[in-house]
Design an enzyme around this catalytic site. Structure first.
Site, mmCIF file in Angstrom:
data_model
loop_
_atom_site.group_PDB
_atom_site.id
_atom_site.type_symbol
_atom_site.label_atom_id
_atom_site.label_comp_id
_atom_site.label_asym_id
_atom_site.label_seq_id
_atom_site.Cartn_x
_atom_site.Cartn_y
_atom_site.Cartn_z
ATOM 1 N N ASP A 146 0.524 -0.965 0.078
ATOM 2 C CA ASP A 146 -0.152 -0.434 -0.407
ATOM 3 C C ASP A 146 1.002 1.204 0.278
ATOM 4 O OD1 ASP A 146 -1.950 -1.305 -0.231
ATOM 5 O OD2 ASP A 146 -2.857 -1.321 1.935
ATOM 6 N N TYR A 191 -9.655 -1.098 2.125
ATOM 7 C CA TYR A 191 -8.910 -1.317 3.520
ATOM 8 C C TYR A 191 -9.336 0.336 3.678
ATOM 9 C CZ TYR A 191 -8.341 -6.307 3.588
ATOM 10 O OH TYR A 191 -8.426 -7.405 3.564
ATOM 11 N N HIS A 251 -2.288 -10.250 6.281
ATOM 12 C CA HIS A 251 -1.100 -8.772 6.049
ATOM 13 C C HIS A 251 -0.042 -8.437 7.182
ATOM 14 C CE1 HIS A 251 -5.656 -6.721 5.462
ATOM 15 N NE2 HIS A 251 -6.106 -7.800 5.995
ATOM 16 N N ASP A 256 13.529 3.190 15.902
ATOM 17 C CA ASP A 256 14.783 3.996 16.244
ATOM 18 C C ASP A 256 14.794 4.098 17.646
ATOM 19 O OD1 ASP A 256 16.947 5.074 16.531
ATOM 20 O OD2 ASP A 256 16.717 5.742 15.146
ATOM 21 N N LEU A 257 14.788 2.727 18.909
ATOM 22 C CA LEU A 257 14.175 3.551 19.840
ATOM 23 C C LEU A 257 16.270 3.882 20.973
ATOM 24 C CD1 LEU A 257 13.775 0.250 21.861
ATOM 25 C CD2 LEU A 257 12.327 1.657 21.325
ATOM 26 N N ASP A 258 16.391 4.650 21.146
ATOM 27 C CA ASP A 258 17.363 5.489 22.219
ATOM 28 C C ASP A 258 17.553 5.763 22.925
ATOM 29 O OD1 ASP A 258 18.717 6.346 19.625
ATOM 30 O OD2 ASP A 258 18.174 7.908 19.449
HETATM 31 CU CU CU Z 1 -7.901 -8.468 5.852
#
Ligand code: CU
Ligand code: NAG
Ligand code: NAG
Length: 543
Positions: free
Chosen positions: A376, A461, A512, A519-521
């Site tokens: 998507d 969707y 799906h 991006d953990l700091d």
């Molecule tokens: Cu679905």
């Protein structure tokens, strides 16, 4: 313990609470408030530095387009009307500075990084067509641009890989209506009562199985509200690879379980009585079971949340601040929501969380369904993030923010009220204890979380994207899928590929995958940060 004792204990507990409240209220001789900090005290915590992450303003977008029009030195057509053989601007978005530059600025007193834009241009009108990515700056009025395509992708971006523009979908629809369908009018009229407007085509992707292909299975549906659930059993493979629209061809046709070489063949076999005709259905214009009309009016209004002293968070520009949390937010035209510099109690714990893609992979016994793998992000998650409806999509009292984008048009567009921010009382305690042994006391904490939400509609969707900030420092990224499923025409061994959701409708089996960049700091504050952005650890999960 009998009922009487319990009651007495309850009364005692209540009395204790009331007493405690009174003590708290009267301490210091002035009436104190139990209420949390009010809005005004949060407002002071905003920092203009968050603008380093800001989306382009409509003004900046216009300046970028003007610059491209004046400096690319080629004829540029509005993408909205572009033919495959034209040059046009595909999209423009902000080009964020590197993490090292941003941290230098935010944490180490470095200079504010120059503001830049990314422009993606389709060059269809040249001997060797290509797609080019340019970085332009400095904003608001760019003076230079740099082609970064080869550096970013390791080579030329072949033109056949370009995402399909709305203009190309319109050309495909026109090709079907004016060129392809007239070759099978007897069949279409007799089977579908075809009148030129009562069949709607749904695109599938990818558009082939090998590099260079640009063939799309167009599945046909009754053109009614919620058409995704009303397939008619006809699917047409359109080859739209040529830059010359008059060269487009139907390569294959599928009808009611049988394949044909083209519409001409289907028509001739039909006239000879050799086509196995499927069930002929008629659907009311409102779609019948696919209609979004409520079946019954609600008997009374739904409950509302109430903020006794107004919101306990504040939103300014692209920044949200609450007692414990602060972060910057934005919307990428393709990938959707992005959050930066998320701080808990003043300490940065996340540099970036952003949606990267939403992918769905299908199975079916019909060709469109069996080959569909939608990514998507290639259609544009941010672009399709539409206005939110107060009281339905978000709480009535939420704060609503507009987003702007520039895609497939020289003019910026607005999606009004397309991000909402609110605090939500979960209605159950975060923790609590009622002591009824030895001593008697109660302790409980209200569970409330701060939410940022947007909803993107990608064809059938609707993805509800939530970022939820809890009092204990936890962050939840949550996605819910609603809207419509896609479907195939039900025939033969369809039940091996899904569930029958209507007389002639197969709800097709699918998965799906939602892809985030995180991006953990955590624990980074105070460290010297002179490196480039972290690798992109990402997480996939099946819903
Ligand atoms: Cu679905
Ligand atoms: C793509 O086309 C543009 C516009 O003509 C040109 O400037 C650029 O060099 C081309 N890119 C490559 C990799 O050939
Ligand atoms: C579907 O019907 C609507 C009106 O009901 C019309 O505007 C639209 O053009 C039709 N679509 C097609 C593909 O014919």
């Amino acid at each position: 313990m009998n009922l009487k004792t319990v009651l007495i204990l309850l009364v005692l507990a209540l009395a204790t609470i009331v007493a405690l409240v009174c003590v708290l209220l009267t301490r210091g001789g002035r009436p104190a408030s139990c209420e949390p900090q009010s809005l005004s005290s949060q407002e002071g915590k905003h920092r203009d530095q968050s603008l380093v992450f800001a989306d382009l303003t409509p003004e900046e977008m216009k300046q970028v387009v003007t610059y491209l029009q004046e400096n690319l030195r080629v004829p540029l057509v509005d993408a909205y009307n572009a033919n495959p053989s034209d040059n046009c601007i595909y999209y423009v978005d902000v080009q964020l500075p590197t993490k090292a530059e941003v941290l230098g600025f935010l944490d180490h007193g470095g200079r504010r990084p120059p503001r830049q834009a990314l422009a993606v241009v389709y060059f269809g009108n040249q001997p060797d067509p290509n797609v080019t990515e340019d970085v332009l700056g400095p904003l608001p009025k760019p003076t230079t641009h740099q082609d970064i395509t080869v550096q970013k992708y390791g080579g030329k971006l072949p033109y056949h890989r370009r995402p399909v523009l709305d203009a190309e979908y319109k050309l495909i629809a026109g090709y079907l209506r004016r060129t392809a369908f007239p070759t099978a009018l007897t069949f279409l009229n007799q089977i579908f009562d075809y009148d030129g407007t009562n069949l709607a085509a749904m695109t599938t992707a990818p558009r082939g199985f090998q590099s260079g292909d640009r063939n799309t299975w167009c599945a046909l549906f009754h053109n009614v509200s919620g058409y995704f659930l009303h397939p008619v059993g006809l699917e047409v493979l359109v080859d739209h690879g040529s830059l010359d629209v008059s060269q487009w061809r139907v390569r294959k046709v599928f009808y009611n379980g049988q394949y044909y070489g083209g519409l001409v063949q289907l028509e001739s076999e039909f006239k000879q009585g050799r086509v196995k005709v499927g069930p002929v259905t008629s659907v009311p214009p409102d779609g019948g079971f696919s209609s979004m009309q409520p079946r019954a009016a609600p008997r009374a209004p739904f409950p509302l949340q109430y903020e006794p002293q107004g919101p306990r968070y504040s939103v300014r520009n692209n920044q949200v601040v609450s007692q414990a949390w602060s972060f910057a937010f934005g919307m990428n035209v393709n990938t959707g929501m992005r959050l930066f510099d998320i701080r808990f109690k003043g300490e940065r714990i996340v540099y970036e969380i952003s949606v990267q893609d939403a992918i769905s992979v299908y199975g079916s016994n019909c060709p469109g369904g069996m080959s569909t793998r939608y990514m998507d992000g290639s259609f544009g998650i941010g672009r399709f993030t539409y206005p939110l409806v107060r009281g339905v999509d978000c709480p009535y009292s939420a704060t609503y923010v507009d987003t702007h984008y520039l895609a497939q048009s020289p003019n910026p567009r607005i999606n009004k009220n397309s991000i909402c921010i609110f605090e939500q009382n979960s209605g159950s305690p975060l923790r609590r204890h009622y002591s009824n042994l030895q001593s008697l006391y109660y302790g409980g904490l209200t569970n409330s979380a701060l939410l940022l939400r947007s909803i993107a509609t990608l064809g059938n969707y609707d993805y509800i994207w939530d970022f939820i900030f809890y009092q204990n420092g936890a962050i939840e990224a949550k996605v819910q899928a609603t809207g419509y499923m896609t479907s195939s025409f039900f025939y033969g061994d369809g039940l091996d590929y899904g569930n029958r959701v209507g007389d002639h409708t197969l709800g097709t089996v699918h998965t799906h995958s939602i892809n985030y960049k995180v991006d953990l700091d955590v624990g980074e504050s105070g460290k010297v940060t002179n490196r480039r952005s972290h690798a992109n650890p990402s997480k996939s999960e099946n819903v």
